[in-house]
Design a protein around this motif. Structure first.
Motif, PDB file in Angstrom:
ATOM      1  N   ASP A   1      -5.683   8.969   1.733  1.00  0.00           N
ATOM      2  CA  ASP A   1      -5.728   7.797   2.596  1.00  0.00           C
ATOM      3  C   ASP A   1      -4.804   6.724   2.032  1.00  0.00           C
ATOM      4  O   ASP A   1      -4.376   6.787   0.875  1.00  0.00           O
ATOM      5  CB  ASP A   1      -7.147   7.248   2.666  1.00  0.00           C
ATOM      6  N   ARG A   2      -4.523   5.726   2.868  1.00  0.00           N
ATOM      7  CA  ARG A   2      -3.679   4.628   2.417  1.00  0.00           C
ATOM      8  C   ARG A   2      -4.328   3.947   1.198  1.00  0.00           C
ATOM      9  O   ARG A   2      -5.490   3.577   1.228  1.00  0.00           O
ATOM     10  CB  ARG A   2      -3.466   3.641   3.553  1.00  0.00           C
TER      11      ARG A   2
ATOM     12  N   ALA B   1      -7.097  -2.041   3.107  1.00  0.00           N
ATOM     13  CA  ALA B   1      -6.094  -1.964   4.164  1.00  0.00           C
ATOM     14  C   ALA B   1      -6.608  -2.528   5.491  1.00  0.00           C
ATOM     15  O   ALA B   1      -5.847  -3.105   6.262  1.00  0.00           O
ATOM     16  CB  ALA B   1      -5.649  -0.516   4.342  1.00  0.00           C
TER      17      ALA B   1
ATOM     18  N   PHE C   1       0.857  -1.173   0.000  1.00  0.00           N
ATOM     19  CA  PHE C   1       0.000   0.000   0.000  1.00  0.00           C
ATOM     20  C   PHE C   1       0.902   1.235   0.000  1.00  0.00           C
ATOM     21  O   PHE C   1       2.080   1.154   0.308  1.00  0.00           O
ATOM     22  CB  PHE C   1      -0.903   0.011   1.241  1.00  0.00           C
ATOM     23  N   ARG C   2       0.324   2.375  -0.323  1.00  0.00           N
ATOM     24  CA  ARG C   2       1.082   3.621  -0.278  1.00  0.00           C
ATOM     25  C   ARG C   2       0.209   4.740   0.256  1.00  0.00           C
ATOM     26  O   ARG C   2      -1.011   4.692   0.154  1.00  0.00           O
ATOM     27  CB  ARG C   2       1.648   3.964  -1.653  1.00  0.00           C
ATOM     28  N   GLN C   3       0.865   5.752   0.803  1.00  0.00           N
ATOM     29  CA  GLN C   3       0.132   6.854   1.412  1.00  0.00           C
ATOM     30  C   GLN C   3       0.897   8.148   1.235  1.00  0.00           C
ATOM     31  O   GLN C   3       2.131   8.183   1.327  1.00  0.00           O
ATOM     32  CB  GLN C   3      -0.087   6.583   2.904  1.00  0.00           C
TER      33      GLN C   3
ATOM     34  N   TRP D   1       1.646  -4.578   9.770  1.00  0.00           N
ATOM     35  CA  TRP D   1       2.184  -3.551   8.882  1.00  0.00           C
ATOM     36  C   TRP D   1       3.641  -3.267   9.202  1.00  0.00           C
ATOM     37  O   TRP D   1       4.067  -3.345  10.354  1.00  0.00           O
ATOM     38  CB  TRP D   1       1.389  -2.246   9.039  1.00  0.00           C
TER      39      TRP D   1
ATOM     40  N   TYR E   1       4.123   0.892   2.147  1.00  0.00           N
ATOM     41  CA  TYR E   1       4.020  -0.025   3.273  1.00  0.00           C
ATOM     42  C   TYR E   1       3.747  -1.448   2.781  1.00  0.00           C
ATOM     43  O   TYR E   1       2.949  -1.636   1.863  1.00  0.00           O
ATOM     44  CB  TYR E   1       2.865   0.372   4.185  1.00  0.00           C
TER      45      TYR E   1
ATOM     46  N   GLY F   1       7.155   1.464   6.782  1.00  0.00           N
ATOM     47  CA  GLY F   1       7.104   2.248   5.551  1.00  0.00           C
ATOM     48  C   GLY F   1       8.474   2.670   5.050  1.00  0.00           C
ATOM     49  O   GLY F   1       9.431   2.798   5.814  1.00  0.00           O
TER      50      GLY F   1
END
Length: 123
Positions: free
Chosen positions: A42-43, A107, A35-37, A113, A93, A116
């Motif tokens: 939001d993620r 997510a 995932f990315r943020q 998790w 992440y 990051g």
């Protein structure tokens, strides 16, 4: 424990490979996701891969440019990112879950998790 690495600043069009090292002996029982943020979003789902590495899925934003893979013998998850764009700038992440048949784009389905790793795409 999940530990990401490989993020850095890179020019548009370049390539990076992110890694996510997992501790413990049950890595092959977990579906894994990236995932990315960013500060303004939001993620966001990037990609996920099944326990055995045979099934995967990608967001439309990265499909055809990013490749998710895993090496269960080394307890490591990868994300190969090609043709990077400024819009790919984010903290990336990795995440793990073992309750589903396949991974998930959501997510909230992932209880574990990493901390990051920052990817910055700019010239």
């Amino acid at each position: 424990q999940l530990v990401e690495s490989g993020g850095r600043q890179i020019q548009p069009g370049g390539s990076l490979r992110l890694s996510c090292a997992a501790s413990g002996r049950d890595f092959n029982r977990y579906n894994m996701g990236w995932f990315r943020q960013t500060p303004t979003k939001d993620r966001e789902f990037v990609a996920h891969i099944s326990r055995d590495g045979l099934s995967n899925a990608y967001s439309d934003a990265v499909k055809g440019r990013f490749t998710i893979s895993r090496d269960n013998s080394k307890n490591t998850l990868f994300l190969q990112m090609n043709n990077l764009r400024p819009g790919d700038t984010a903290i990336y992440y990795c995440a793990a879950e073992r309750g589903r048949f396949y991974g998930s784009e959501h997510a909230r389905e992932y209880p574990y998790w990493g901390q990051g790793t920052q990817v910055t795409v700019s010239s």
